[in-house]
Design a protein around this motif. Structure first.
Motif, PDB file in Angstrom:
ATOM      1  N   LEU A 162      14.667   0.033  -7.416  1.00 40.31           N
ATOM      2  CA  LEU A 162      13.329   0.584  -7.054  1.00 40.31           C
ATOM      3  C   LEU A 162      12.904   1.029  -8.283  1.00 40.31           C
ATOM      4  N   GLU A 166       9.492  -0.298 -10.517  1.00 39.93           N
ATOM      5  CA  GLU A 166       8.386   0.494 -10.665  1.00 39.93           C
ATOM      6  C   GLU A 166       8.188   0.490 -12.074  1.00 39.93           C
ATOM      7  N   ARG A 186       5.485  -6.517  -6.438  1.00 44.43           N
ATOM      8  CA  ARG A 186       6.052  -5.954  -5.173  1.00 44.43           C
ATOM      9  C   ARG A 186       6.895  -6.751  -4.228  1.00 44.43           C
ATOM     10  N   ARG A 232      11.994  -2.517   0.618  1.00 41.34           N
ATOM     11  CA  ARG A 232      10.480  -2.031   0.626  1.00 41.34           C
ATOM     12  C   ARG A 232      10.508  -0.489   0.715  1.00 41.34           C
ATOM     13  N   LYS A 233      10.307   0.155  -0.329  1.00 42.78           N
ATOM     14  CA  LYS A 233      10.441   1.604  -0.696  1.00 42.78           C
ATOM     15  C   LYS A 233      12.043   1.734  -0.611  1.00 42.78           C
ATOM     16  N   GLN A 234      12.699   2.290   0.247  1.00 42.86           N
ATOM     17  CA  GLN A 234      14.109   2.457   0.512  1.00 42.86           C
ATOM     18  C   GLN A 234      14.512   1.852   1.485  1.00 42.86           C
TER      19      GLN A 234
END
Length: 256
Positions: A162, A166, A186, A232-234
């Motif tokens: 992640l 980013e 993304r 997605r995110k964590q």
């Protein structure tokens, strides 16, 4: 994905000829499906990196771009050789049946004389299960990674991934200042070449299952199979597990 079929028990960390073919077929399958990768990772083990090289070569041969492979030891398999060296003597001293099974396995390895096709190199034996279970349970002193440390090390790869995504997105935004490109970043495809147990750990994270069932998943994973997870995110979500449509011809599917 899991690496292709590896070598013999005494020289496991390299691909067999069949393993190279399996990996190349997977690369060709991805190409046939129009799949492009924004980034790629592999563990530091030779068999993992050789697998990534075969996939990359398939793309290069077709004249299609493929990202540089980032090497991250976080994706490495646990060290079964060290588990055997340190735990097997202690287990053998307490369990005569394990000692018999272990000695029988070693005898079969000697008789095979390093032949890749010998069954002893392609089967998970009872002594393998017992020594791994002893490591998993922490029953004996061991100087390497514990199961908990190994599991956390593999799970932590999602945080590093992640962070990398980013950073890459910020760089793209600076260069292009393009909202559409930011959205694509993304949803990018990321290839990870790892081994059976790390793959099972990530699958287990997506399903919120226990350690025991994680090892059952690992035992089911084919060489050069692919599993699709959405990060997605964590949070991880499972879409496909242990797929091998590229290995439909007889003799191509292997577990070890």
């Amino acid at each position: 994905m899991r690496h292709g079929q590896a070598g013999t028990r005494d020289a496991y960390d390299s691909l067999s000829e069949l393993g190279e073919r399996q990996a190349r077929l997977l690369g060709e399958h991805f190409l046939s499906q129009g799949i492009r990768f924004a980034s790629a990772y592999a563990g530091s083990l030779t068999r993992q990196q050789q697998t990534a090289e075969q996939i990359s070569a398939a793309y290069a041969e077709a004249g299609v771009g493929f990202p540089a492979v980032r090497v991250d030891s976080g994706w490495d398999e646990f060290d079964l050789g060290r588990v055997y060296r340190e735990i097997a003597p202690l287990l053998a001293a307490e369990d005569p049946e394990f000692l018999r099974e272990y000695e029988e396995m070693r005898q079969q390895v000697r008789v095979s004389q390093g032949a890749h096709g010998a069954r002893i190199h392609r089967r998970w034996m009872p002594c393998d299960t017992k020594v791994v279970e002893a490591w998993l349970a922490g029953r004996y002193p061991y100087g390497g990674e514990t199961w908990d440390q190994f599991r956390e090390r593999v799970a932590a790869c999602r945080l590093k991934m992640l962070d990398t995504r980013e950073n890459d997105t910020r760089e793209n935004d600076t260069r292009e200042n393009n909202a559409r490109q930011k959205n694509d970043a993304r949803q990018e495809n990321i290839l990870v070449v790892t081994s059976a147990t790390p793959l099972a750990i990530w699958t287990g994270l997506s399903l919120e299952i226990s350690d025991e069932r994680i090892m059952r998943l690992a035992g089911a994973v084919y060489n050069a199979s692919y599993t699709i997870l959405r990060l997605r995110k964590q949070q991880l979500r499972l879409f496909t597990f242990n797929a091998v449509p590229h290995l439909a011809a007889p003799g191509l599917c292997t577990h070890r």
